[in-house]
Write an enzyme that holds these catalytic residues in place. Structure first.
Site, mmCIF file in Angstrom:
data_model
loop_
_atom_site.group_PDB
_atom_site.id
_atom_site.type_symbol
_atom_site.label_atom_id
_atom_site.label_comp_id
_atom_site.label_asym_id
_atom_site.label_seq_id
_atom_site.Cartn_x
_atom_site.Cartn_y
_atom_site.Cartn_z
ATOM 1 N N SER A 1 -4.111 4.387 5.868
ATOM 2 C CA SER A 1 -3.660 3.972 7.220
ATOM 3 C C SER A 1 -4.283 2.617 7.585
ATOM 4 O O SER A 1 -5.130 2.533 8.465
ATOM 5 C CB SER A 1 -3.963 5.035 8.279
ATOM 6 N N GLY B 91 21.516 -38.062 17.416
ATOM 7 C CA GLY B 91 21.404 -38.941 18.580
ATOM 8 C C GLY B 91 20.979 -38.179 19.825
ATOM 9 O O GLY B 91 21.243 -38.606 20.948
ATOM 10 N N LYS B 92 20.283 -37.058 19.616
ATOM 11 C CA LYS B 92 19.939 -36.226 20.777
ATOM 12 C C LYS B 92 18.979 -36.941 21.726
ATOM 13 O O LYS B 92 19.194 -36.918 22.945
ATOM 14 C CB LYS B 92 19.350 -34.885 20.334
ATOM 15 N N SER B 93 17.943 -37.569 21.195
ATOM 16 C CA SER B 93 16.997 -38.224 22.120
ATOM 17 C C SER B 93 17.673 -39.387 22.835
ATOM 18 O O SER B 93 17.415 -39.625 24.021
ATOM 19 C CB SER B 93 15.733 -38.707 21.430
ATOM 20 N N PRO C 190 13.615 -28.510 19.613
ATOM 21 C CA PRO C 190 13.822 -29.104 18.295
ATOM 22 C C PRO C 190 14.944 -28.376 17.571
ATOM 23 O O PRO C 190 15.152 -27.176 17.797
ATOM 24 C CB PRO C 190 12.494 -28.874 17.575
ATOM 25 N N GLY D 202 -13.773 7.463 -0.107
ATOM 26 C CA GLY D 202 -14.359 8.800 -0.032
ATOM 27 C C GLY D 202 -13.672 9.729 0.958
ATOM 28 O O GLY D 202 -14.193 10.797 1.274
ATOM 29 N N LYS D 203 -12.504 9.370 1.433
ATOM 30 C CA LYS D 203 -11.789 10.182 2.428
ATOM 31 C C LYS D 203 -11.558 11.603 1.915
ATOM 32 O O LYS D 203 -11.911 12.579 2.587
ATOM 33 C CB LYS D 203 -10.419 9.540 2.768
HETATM 34 N N1 LIG Z 1 -0.538 -0.262 -3.780
HETATM 35 C C1 LIG Z 1 -1.320 0.749 -3.398
HETATM 36 N N2 LIG Z 1 -2.159 0.586 -2.343
HETATM 37 C C2 LIG Z 1 -2.919 1.616 -1.945
HETATM 38 N N3 LIG Z 1 -2.905 2.835 -2.531
HETATM 39 C C3 LIG Z 1 -2.090 3.047 -3.577
HETATM 40 C C4 LIG Z 1 -1.263 2.014 -4.052
HETATM 41 N N4 LIG Z 1 -0.538 2.502 -5.072
HETATM 42 C C5 LIG Z 1 -0.899 3.787 -5.248
HETATM 43 N N5 LIG Z 1 -1.832 4.129 -4.350
HETATM 44 C C6 LIG Z 1 -2.370 5.486 -4.186
HETATM 45 O O1 LIG Z 1 -1.792 5.982 -2.972
HETATM 46 C C7 LIG Z 1 -2.795 6.455 -2.099
HETATM 47 C C8 LIG Z 1 -2.637 5.849 -0.700
HETATM 48 O O2 LIG Z 1 -1.621 6.464 -0.025
HETATM 49 P P1 LIG Z 1 -1.660 6.516 1.532
HETATM 50 O O3 LIG Z 1 -0.505 7.339 1.927
HETATM 51 O O4 LIG Z 1 -2.978 6.940 1.987
HETATM 52 O O5 LIG Z 1 -1.448 4.969 1.899
HETATM 53 S S1 LIG Z 1 -1.106 4.330 3.312
HETATM 54 O O6 LIG Z 1 -1.856 5.051 4.339
HETATM 55 O O7 LIG Z 1 0.323 4.435 3.507
HETATM 56 O O8 LIG Z 1 -1.519 2.935 3.226
HETATM 57 C C9 LIG Z 1 -4.116 6.003 -2.625
HETATM 58 O O9 LIG Z 1 -4.913 7.170 -2.533
HETATM 59 P P2 LIG Z 1 -6.451 7.153 -2.101
HETATM 60 O O10 LIG Z 1 -7.139 6.526 -3.251
HETATM 61 O O11 LIG Z 1 -6.788 8.601 -1.918
HETATM 62 O O12 LIG Z 1 -6.619 6.377 -0.840
HETATM 63 C C10 LIG Z 1 -3.860 5.570 -4.054
HETATM 64 O O13 LIG Z 1 -4.244 6.585 -4.917
HETATM 65 N N1 LIG Z 2 -20.706 8.831 0.055
HETATM 66 C C1 LIG Z 2 -19.593 9.140 -0.616
HETATM 67 N N2 LIG Z 2 -18.592 9.755 0.016
HETATM 68 C C2 LIG Z 2 -17.461 10.056 -0.654
HETATM 69 N N3 LIG Z 2 -17.235 9.802 -1.935
HETATM 70 C C3 LIG Z 2 -18.211 9.187 -2.635
HETATM 71 C C4 LIG Z 2 -19.423 8.821 -1.990
HETATM 72 N N4 LIG Z 2 -20.196 8.228 -2.891
HETATM 73 C C5 LIG Z 2 -19.478 8.224 -4.043
HETATM 74 N N5 LIG Z 2 -18.295 8.803 -3.892
HETATM 75 C C6 LIG Z 2 -17.263 8.936 -4.939
HETATM 76 O O1 LIG Z 2 -16.211 8.047 -4.618
HETATM 77 C C7 LIG Z 2 -14.969 8.601 -4.983
HETATM 78 C C8 LIG Z 2 -14.100 8.654 -3.717
HETATM 79 O O2 LIG Z 2 -12.817 9.085 -4.043
HETATM 80 P P1 LIG Z 2 -11.891 9.765 -3.020
HETATM 81 O O3 LIG Z 2 -12.601 10.769 -2.212
HETATM 82 O O4 LIG Z 2 -10.662 10.186 -3.745
HETATM 83 O O5 LIG Z 2 -11.565 8.523 -2.056
HETATM 84 P P2 LIG Z 2 -10.275 8.258 -1.186
HETATM 85 O O6 LIG Z 2 -9.686 9.574 -0.825
HETATM 86 O O7 LIG Z 2 -10.797 7.528 0.011
HETATM 87 O O8 LIG Z 2 -9.398 7.431 -2.053
HETATM 88 C C9 LIG Z 2 -15.232 9.963 -5.548
HETATM 89 O O9 LIG Z 2 -15.251 9.848 -6.951
HETATM 90 C C10 LIG Z 2 -16.620 10.293 -5.014
HETATM 91 O O10 LIG Z 2 -17.337 11.170 -5.884
#
Ligand SMILES: Nc1ncnc2c1ncn2[C@@H]1O[C@H](COP(=O)(O)OS(=O)(=O)O)[C@@H](OP(=O)(O)O)[C@H]1O
Ligand SMILES: Nc1ncnc2c1ncn2[C@@H]1O[C@H](COP(=O)(O)OP(=O)(O)O)[C@@H](O)[C@H]1O
EC number: 2.7.1.25
Length: 613
Positions: free
Chosen positions: A521, A16-18, A93, A452-453
């Site tokens: 990240s 009955g609020k309203s 609400p 490719g990091k």
């Molecule tokens: N669920 C899920 N999502 C993403 N990645 C996964 C997952 N499970 C395992 N991995 C492996 O862990 C690596 C990522 O770890 P990070 O510390 O870089 O991740 S984060 O920055 O905290 O998001 C990532 O490595 P990279 O492939 O070198 O990026 C994967 O190998």
């Molecule tokens: N332009 C590029 N730079 C980096 N890696 C490459 C590229 N093209 C192909 N690749 C291949 O992609 C994969 C990247 O793996 P990785 O360096 O472990 O990626 P991340 O660390 O981002 O998970 C490797 O197998 C690499 O040889």
């Protein structure tokens, strides 16, 4: 006329609020004749009340209609008055998902009118609303037991509800409870006494509201957060703000907090006119007898009874954000007039708002309440919320959208922050990096898994090492085997993962090293946190940009295949988000260019930063 009373109505349309609100406005004489005529017409067409009766709920129906259309109205504030007083009522609400709206309405209320249906008595909703009001500092409640006509005006039923509510209120710290039986639709005990319940001789609802004390917790000591420093031609002409509590006279000594400075007040302006005294609630400007450094956000306090100061707090938080609260994520915290970066360091427990039972939690969703530890980047002058709403209550703001995402109530400061000091050392970053013949740098590579990091960072580090630089490669994968072996891949675990990587890489640059961090990240908030750890020019964000399709085709560790098969949960790009960087210094698109060329390009950028002057 006594001062303005701000109150909140708690209960649902079903209770009955309203009708109660409409009836209150009517009995206060706030409904003009033409609106009464319309109400009479509309009531005939409404089946909610009997023939010849007015349906007062129709007066507030416009709002409900908007709500049904899904228009977000946080809180509707209505103003009305009687001969004795002005009122501002916050109408929110009542459903569970609207905790954030209730908290907003309660945060400025002096009193709550809690409505219950006499047939149903105290419900989980009554407990929830009362808890939220108490949490937000409302210490006075009027319990209106409605629909007494449907329980045959039974005094026994009324007494039983009142007893149950008083027991509840006592557990919540609600110190003042007035109860009354009403029939909102007919107006019994709303604006005039009821002849149908002679056993209740007490005041009507409007009389209660007219005589209620305004008792916002504020304490007696003088506190004024500085809102604005009035400077003219380099000269400070005054410090302006609203007095949060207490009073101040010309000649009094004030402390400037945080800090140890004190000064004597030489003049006070209230509403532009010279005054001998400033009172709580007044907007004032002060001058003092010394040229001291006071900025917006400082708090002027009575020197003899200063505030507490801390950067770590135990507090309750009501979460209002659509995105969850994640521990260790950075938010803006606004307390008084000061805004600083802050994080929830621990969620001790969340609270079931219906039963107040503590529950374990690693994150907070919209409308959830929790007891937490919070750490701010700077010390803040504060008081416990219990004693001072203005200096014990804060809001949390999202750093990207500037939306208010939470409100907090400080219970106490954690002494830890006062007891930990910076230790000075003789060999500093400058000396360490000079010895290595380089300028330290954090190269932060972000991107999807397989973008490719690691491959690129590895090539760059090799060239740097060959050229005689001192480096370290912190790979997310590797750190997860040791320091971060306790962390998985939920959003909250990733936030903590990045926080630790940022802190460790910061220590490494302090050691004079060039650090390459490889981590997905995925969140811009935490990449910003990492950047903010470093001095200008010592952080280089590198977006290793590859399409999801390319990463999936590469799948160097077979993880995408597993994620698609449902064997890995929360996989970035599949069922966990990646927020693309918008401010990276370097972007390397790896879909079509080989790693060697991209590593060379990055190396060229890096060397311009790390060569000593
Ligand atoms: N669920 C899920 N999502 C993403 N990645 C996964 C997952 N499970 C395992 N991995 C492996 O862990 C690596 C990522 O770890 P990070 O510390 O870089 O991740 S984060 O920055 O905290 O998001 C990532 O490595 P990279 O492939 O070198 O990026 C994967 O190998
Ligand atoms: N332009 C590029 N730079 C980096 N890696 C490459 C590229 N093209 C192909 N690749 C291949 O992609 C994969 C990247 O793996 P990785 O360096 O472990 O990626 P991340 O660390 O981002 O998970 C490797 O197998 C690499 O040889």
């Amino acid at each position: 006329m006594t001062g303005l009373l701000r109150f909140i109505t708690c209960g649902s349309v079903d209770d009955g609020k309203s009708s109660l609100l409409g009836r209150m406005l009517h009995d206060a004489g706030m409904i003009p004749d033409d609106q009464m005529a319309a109400l009479s017409r509309d009531s005939e067409a409404s089946s909610a009340v009997g023939h010849g009766k007015l349906d007062f709920s129709l007066l507030t129906d416009g709002l409900d209609a908007e709500r049904q259309q899904g228009i977000t109205i946080d809180v509707a504030y209505r103003y009305f008055h009687t001969a004795a007083r002005h009122f501002m009522v916050a109408d929110c609400p009542g459903h569970e998902q609207y905790t954030r709206n209730m908290a907003t309405g309660a945060s400025t209320a002096d009193l709550a009118v809690v409505l219950v249906d006499a047939r149903k008595g105290i419900l989980p909703q009554t407990r929830r609303h009362s808890y939220i009001c108490a949490l937000l500092g409302v210490r006075q409640v009027i319990l209106a037991v409605n629909k007494m006509d449907l329980v045959a005006f039974s005094a026994e039923r009324y007494d039983a509800i009142v007893d149950e509510y008083r027991a509840l209120a006592a557990t919540l710290g609600i110190t003042s409870v007035h109860c009354l039986p009403v029939v909102a639709t007919d107006g019994d005990n709303v604006g005039s006494p009821s002849s149908r319940m002679p056993w209740y001789p007490g005041p009507t609802l409007l009389q209660h509201l007219e005589t209620a004390q305004v008792s916002t917790p504020a304490g007696d000591a003088f506190r004024m957060p500085v809102q604005w420093v009035n400077r003219s031609h380099g000269h400070v002409r005054g410090y302006a703000g609203t007095v949060a509590s207490g009073a101040l006279s010309v000649g009094d000594t004030v402390a400037v907090q945080p800090g140890a400075t004190t000064a004597r007040v030489t003049s006070i302006l209230v509403a532009g006119k010279a005054a001998a005294i400033a009172q709580a609630g007044e907007a004032v400007a002060l001058t003092i007898d010394q040229d001291v450094d006071i900025t917006r956000g400082d708090v002027l306090t009575a020197a003899a009874t200063p505030c507490e100061v801390s950067s770590h707090f135990a507090c309750h938080i009501v979460w209002m954000g659509d995105e969850p609260l994640l521990p260790h994520r950075t938010y803006l915290l606004k307390l008084g007039t000061k805004t600083v970066n802050a994080r929830v360091s621990t969620i001790k427990h969340k609270v079931d708002v219906n039963s107040q039972a503590p529950l374990a939690a690693t994150r907070l969703e919209l409308n959830e309440v929790a007891y937490c530890n919070v750490e701010a980047d700077e010390p803040l002058a504060f008081e416990p919320f219990e004693t001072n709403r203005a200096l014990g209550g804060f809001i949390l703001i999202d750093r990207a959208t500037y939306a208010t995402v939470g409100c907090g109530m400080i219970q106490f400061g954690l002494r830890r922050s006062d007891n930990v000091h910076w230790q000075q050392v003789d060999v500093d970053k400058q000396l360490r990096s000079t010895a290595k013949g380089q300028r330290p740098l954090c190269i932060w590579l972000t991107g999807l898994s397989g973008s490719g990091k690691s491959t690129i960072a590895n090539l760059v580090e090799r060239r740097l090492a060959n050229a005689g630089f001192h480096t370290y490669l912190l790979d997310g994968d590797n750190v997860r085997h040791g320091l971060n072996s306790d962390l998985g891949f939920t959003s909250e675990a990733r936030v903590e993962n990045i926080r630790r990587l940022a802190e460790v890489s910061h220590l490494m640059t302090d050691a004079g090293l060039i650090v390459l961090v490889c981590a997905i990240s995925p969140f811009s908030n935490e990449r910003r946190f990492a950047r903010e750890r470093f001095a200008d020019g010592e952080f280089l964000e590198v977006f290793v940009d590859a399409s999801l399709a390319a990463c999936e085709a590469r799948d160097p560790k077979g993880l995408y295949k597993k994620a698609r098969a449902g064997d890995i949960a929360n996989f970035t790009g599949i069922d966990s988000p990646y927020e693309r960087p918008e401010h990276a210094e370097v972007r390397l698109v790896t879909d079509d260019v080989g790693p060697a060329a991209l590593a060379d390009a990055l190396y060229d950028v890096v060397v311009t930063r790390i060569h000593p002057d």
